[in-house]
Write a protein that holds these residues in place. Structure first.
Motif, short mmCIF file in Angstrom:
data_model
loop_
_atom_site.label_atom_id
_atom_site.label_comp_id
_atom_site.label_asym_id
_atom_site.label_seq_id
_atom_site.Cartn_x
_atom_site.Cartn_y
_atom_site.Cartn_z
N ILE A 148 4.60 -29.01 69.48
CA ILE A 148 3.85 -30.03 68.77
C ILE A 148 3.19 -29.71 67.54
N PHE A 149 2.34 -28.49 67.45
CA PHE A 149 1.55 -28.29 66.17
C PHE A 149 2.63 -28.03 65.19
N ILE A 155 5.65 -32.47 59.81
CA ILE A 155 5.47 -33.92 59.08
C ILE A 155 4.59 -33.90 58.05
N LEU A 156 3.22 -33.23 58.34
CA LEU A 156 2.28 -33.37 57.46
C LEU A 156 2.26 -32.80 55.95
N ILE A 218 -5.61 -40.65 67.06
CA ILE A 218 -6.49 -40.75 65.93
C ILE A 218 -6.42 -39.85 64.95
N PRO A 219 -6.86 -38.45 65.39
CA PRO A 219 -6.68 -37.37 64.33
C PRO A 219 -5.55 -37.15 63.88
N GLU A 220 -4.28 -37.42 64.33
CA GLU A 220 -2.88 -36.84 64.04
C GLU A 220 -2.68 -37.99 62.87
N ILE A 221 -2.92 -39.32 63.11
CA ILE A 221 -2.63 -40.13 62.14
C ILE A 221 -3.60 -40.31 60.82
N ALA A 222 -4.92 -39.93 61.14
CA ALA A 222 -5.73 -39.63 60.11
C ALA A 222 -5.42 -38.33 59.17
N ALA A 223 -4.74 -37.30 59.88
CA ALA A 223 -4.40 -36.23 59.10
C ALA A 223 -3.06 -36.59 58.15
N PHE A 268 -6.27 -29.82 66.40
CA PHE A 268 -6.88 -30.43 67.45
C PHE A 268 -6.16 -31.44 68.38
N ALA A 269 -5.10 -32.32 67.68
CA ALA A 269 -4.55 -33.44 67.82
C ALA A 269 -3.48 -32.58 68.84
N ALA A 270 -2.83 -31.57 68.45
CA ALA A 270 -1.91 -31.07 69.25
C ALA A 270 -2.20 -30.26 70.54
N MET A 271 -3.55 -29.78 70.27
CA MET A 271 -4.32 -29.14 71.80
C MET A 271 -4.48 -30.35 72.66
N ILE A 272 -4.93 -31.32 72.17
CA ILE A 272 -5.44 -32.65 73.06
C ILE A 272 -3.90 -33.06 73.70
N GLU A 273 -3.00 -33.34 72.77
CA GLU A 273 -1.75 -33.89 73.28
C GLU A 273 -0.89 -32.99 74.38
#
Length: 276
Positions: A148-149, A155-156, A218-223, A268-273
């Motif tokens: 995921i990361f 993508i980022l 939320i953190p992923e889209i914000a990124a 952090f988004a990848a860790m949560i997901e």
């Protein structure tokens, strides 16, 4: 150009709710245009049409943001991060507008046989199924986290590069992600429709589905927003030939800082997901 007349860059920053409404209207228009012209390729061409409609506005906003940033750089030598919040708000309401319109089209137009959801949202549905196939248990899966990361980092960086090369072109990827989330919510709404009314199903299904992905979403889209912003500012600076001035270095450093913050959010988004 019509969009720029209706909502110019300064007005968009002052009244981002208007962007929400226009984003919803334009998304529905884009879906119907794509369905009328290319009925077999609606799922991707509708996103392309949304992008085409919004690129002039976002390009104008990048120019405005870069001018304001330049002023702050000259006065203080650094741009406060809070100065970026106005443009990021516009991104947010643009994103939410696409989500809402997608769920409306999927739930109401498809239910009345006006459009075929299997055709209009085929690619989005396949994307969601692919994501679900990689779901694991309630523990941090190291392999899944890495996957995921790395994927989200790619993508980022793609958004950053696209935005840097062509201004607001990265909004295509942002619009695509919004449509996928919209279809994800629509699938949850569809489940509730089996036992409840359409209004109840829509409100509860939309709310519950968005809450279920909010922790990592939320953190992923914000990124992604931050990456698009960082690249867009550099792009406009080059177009305005600021690369020949001493301000350019400070603008680039500021953009790199924003990109770094975006990468931290992706981590952090990848860790949560990976907990799902």
């Amino acid at each position: 150009m019509v969009l720029e007349i209706l909502v110019g860059p300064k007005k968009a920053e002052r009244h981002p709710l208007e962007i929400l409404l226009i984003s919803m209207i334009y998304t529905i228009i884009a879906i119907f245009i794509a369905h009328f012209l290319f009925p077999q390729e609606v799922s991707i061409l509708s996103i392309a049409f949304i992008t085409i409609m919004f690129i002039p506005l976002f390009q104008s906003m990048f120019i405005l943001e870069e001018k304001e940033e330049e002023t702050y750089v000259e006065k203080s030598g650094k741009v406060p991060f809070t100065e970026h919040s106005k443009l990021l708000n516009v991104y947010l309401f643009f994103f939410i507008g696409i989500i809402l319109s997608t769920t409306l089209v999927y739930t109401f137009f498809s239910a009345n046989k006006i459009l075929s959801k299997d055709n209009v949202f085929s690619l989005q549905v396949r994307t969601i199924e692919s994501i679900r196939n990689h779901a694991t248990g309630n523990y941090i899966n190291a392999s899944m986290f890495k996957s995921i990361f790395v994927n989200n980092t790619k993508i980022l960086l793609l958004i950053f590069v696209l935005s840097m090369l062509s201004g607001a072109a990265s909004i295509f990827i942002i619009a695509w992600n919004a449509s996928v989330i919209g279809v994800f919510s629509s699938l949850e709404i569809e489940k509730l429709l089996e036992t409840h009314g359409i209004i109840y199903s829509y409100v509860v299904g939309l709310t519950s589905s968005l809450l279920s992905i909010s922790l990592h979403g939320i953190p992923e889209i914000a990124a992604y927003f931050l990456a698009s912003f960082a690249g867009g500012i550099i792009s406009v600076s080059i177009i305005r030939e600021k690369h020949k001035t001493k301000e350019m270095g400070k603008i680039v450093m500021d953009s790199i800082e924003v990109l770094f913050i975006a990468e931290v959010l992706i981590f952090f988004a990848a860790m949560i997901e990976s907990l799902y």
